[in-house]
Design an enzyme around this catalytic site. Structure first.
Site, PDB file in Angstrom:
ATOM      1  N   SER A  44      45.321  42.084  37.829  1.00 25.30           N
ATOM      2  CA  SER A  44      44.319  41.073  38.178  1.00 25.30           C
ATOM      3  C   SER A  44      42.913  41.641  38.335  1.00 25.30           C
ATOM      4  O   SER A  44      41.940  40.901  38.253  1.00 25.30           O
ATOM      5  CB  SER A  44      44.721  40.366  39.481  1.00 25.30           C
ATOM      6  N   ASP A 350      39.273  37.003  48.441  1.00 22.05           N
ATOM      7  CA  ASP A 350      40.427  36.210  48.880  1.00 22.05           C
ATOM      8  C   ASP A 350      41.475  37.010  49.629  1.00 22.05           C
ATOM      9  O   ASP A 350      42.590  36.538  49.816  1.00 22.05           O
ATOM     10  CB  ASP A 350      41.069  35.524  47.664  1.00 22.05           C
ATOM     11  N   HIS A 353      41.519  40.307  46.229  1.00 18.80           N
ATOM     12  CA  HIS A 353      40.572  40.590  45.143  1.00 18.80           C
ATOM     13  C   HIS A 353      39.141  40.674  45.641  1.00 18.80           C
ATOM     14  O   HIS A 353      38.748  39.941  46.552  1.00 18.80           O
ATOM     15  CB  HIS A 353      40.711  39.496  44.081  1.00 18.80           C
TER      16      HIS A 353
END
Ligand code: NAG
Ligand code: NAG
Ligand code: NAG
Length: 385
Positions: A44, A350, A353
């Site tokens: 990610s 978040d 991230h």
């Protein structure tokens, strides 16, 4: 819903010498590489739409601070890979897994959120581990390379070629990597610390095999990020109550988690040193992203950021967690995981991230080469430099 985003939650710099060596290097001023394309592999940290295409879109408010809406990225805006593309004067990368509105003329992104280096023997529905482990991403690349080359040679009109990479440019492209954190996070979940430590050489070896495979297929220029300080992810520290003395470092990061990452990075760096001798016609650059991130986390005030363990998006209170972009009904009322009012002052977007602002800060500190081994700026990360 972006399950894999939640998953990841389960998901000193050497500047003085670098500046000197770098200055010496610049006095010879080699020309930049002019990379025609970027091929990226990862999780990610560098997924620009792969998991979104495969498993459903990442919801708002992701993407709000740059793309004005969700853009398949686990951040409020751009990721480090986007800043690399900007720095090299190339367009943002389309995800290989995305079949709509994509353009692969200047590269492709094989990264997928939740990906690991090793296959994990579990489905995404358990802990959000992506099925696109590094070996699968490399298989996707092989197919991408052979099929686009075939299509390119068969294309009759220039328009048919406009969104395809030039077959001859694969060997001049930059191959970037940012993967490993989920192997370690998964290890924290499933293994004891000694078991995980014992698994590190195998994880590093799988990483090396992928690089060797790509080299054999003609890749020559590699830019490899190490893994960041996972012990400083707010999501990892959220549930820890009554820590033993010395459990956290001065900045609230979990010491044992960071030590594991440091050990992984050390083994990766030394494997890359060996690869450099093994793959004689390659330029392989190891980039110390850990130091950049940890330096930022340990100097947040100085750089104008707020508490590194605070999260901009999502709500976490004693009795409930509503992750960024999610909605929950709690005791009859709807609670939404919304964004804070000043995302640019947060390091963590978040809980897992980084915010766009933090990604930009890290990019500014790695792209000029001051944390690279050897000390190359990303524009000079090719053979013969
Ligand atoms: C690279 O950029 C960072 C951030 O602007 C700066 O602190 C560092 O001195 C630069 N290093 C080199 C070698 O230019
Ligand atoms: C997955 O299962 C295979 C076969 O049992 C095993 O060899 C491999 O080590 C497992 N992978 C991980 C990451 O545990
Ligand atoms: C919901 O209500 C119950 C009963 O009043 C209470 O014990 C519980 O803490 C509440 N949950 C939340 C998340 O506020």
């Amino acid at each position: 819903m972006a399950t894999y985003s939640r998953i990841l939650l389960l998901t000193i710099l050497l500047i003085s010498t670098s500046i000197q060596t770098s200055a010496e290097k610049w006095s010879n001023a080699p020309p930049p590489c002019n990379f025609p394309a970027i091929y990226n592999f990862g999780d990610s940290n560098s997924d620009t739409g792969g998991m979104s295409a495969a498993f459903g879109p990442i919801p708002p408010p992701y993407g709000q601070d740059f793309f004005h809406g969700p853009a398949g990225r686990e951040s409020d805006g751009r990721l480090i890979i986007d800043f690399i593309a900007e720095y090299l004067g190339l367009p943002y990368l389309s995800a290989y897994l995305d079949s709509l509105g994509t353009n692969f003329r200047h590269g492709a992104n094989f990264a997928a959120g939740g990906s690991t280096i090793r296959r994990q023997n579990e489905t995404i529905y358990e802990n959000g581990i992506s099925p696109f482990s590094l070996d699968i991403q490399v298989t996707n690349f092989d197919q991408f390379k052979s099929r686009t080359s075939e299509l390119y040679h068969r294309a009759k009109k220039p328009f048919d070629k406009s969104q395809l990479p030039r077959p001859r440019e694969f060997s001049r492209a930059l191959y970037t990597f940012d993967i490993g954190q989920n192997d370690i996070l998964d290890g924290f979940r499933k293994l004891t610390m000694p078991q995980l430590k014992a698994a590190l050489p195998d994880i590093v070896e799988h990483f090396a095999s992928s690089i060797i495979h790509l080299y054999e297929k003609g890749a020559r220029n590699f830019w490899i990020h190490n893994t960041g300080p996972l012990g400083c992810l707010p999501a990892a520290t959220l549930y820890i109550t009554n820590p033993k003395p010395g459990f956290f470092d001065n900045y609230g990061c979990i010491k044992s988690h960071n030590s594991m990452v440091i050990e992984f990075n050390k083994q990766l760096k030394s494997r890359i040193d060996k690869l450099r001798k093994q793959l004689r016609r390659a330029s392989i650059i190891y980039v110390d992203v850990y130091s950049a991130k940890y330096h930022l986390i340990s100097n947040t005030k100085y750089y104008g950021f707020t508490d590194p363990l605070k999260i901009c998006c999502g709500r976490h209170e004693n009795n409930f967690d509503v992750w960024c972009g999610q909605t929950m009904i709690i005791n009859g009322s709807e609670i939404i995981g919304v964004s804070c009012s000043s995302p640019a002052s947060y390091i963590s977007w978040d809980g897992v991230h980084y915010s766009q602002a933090a990604n930009q800060w890290v990019a500014n500190h790695i792209l000029n080469g001051s944390l690279s081994d050897p000390l190359f700026d990303v524009t000079h990360a090719c053979l013969n430099h």
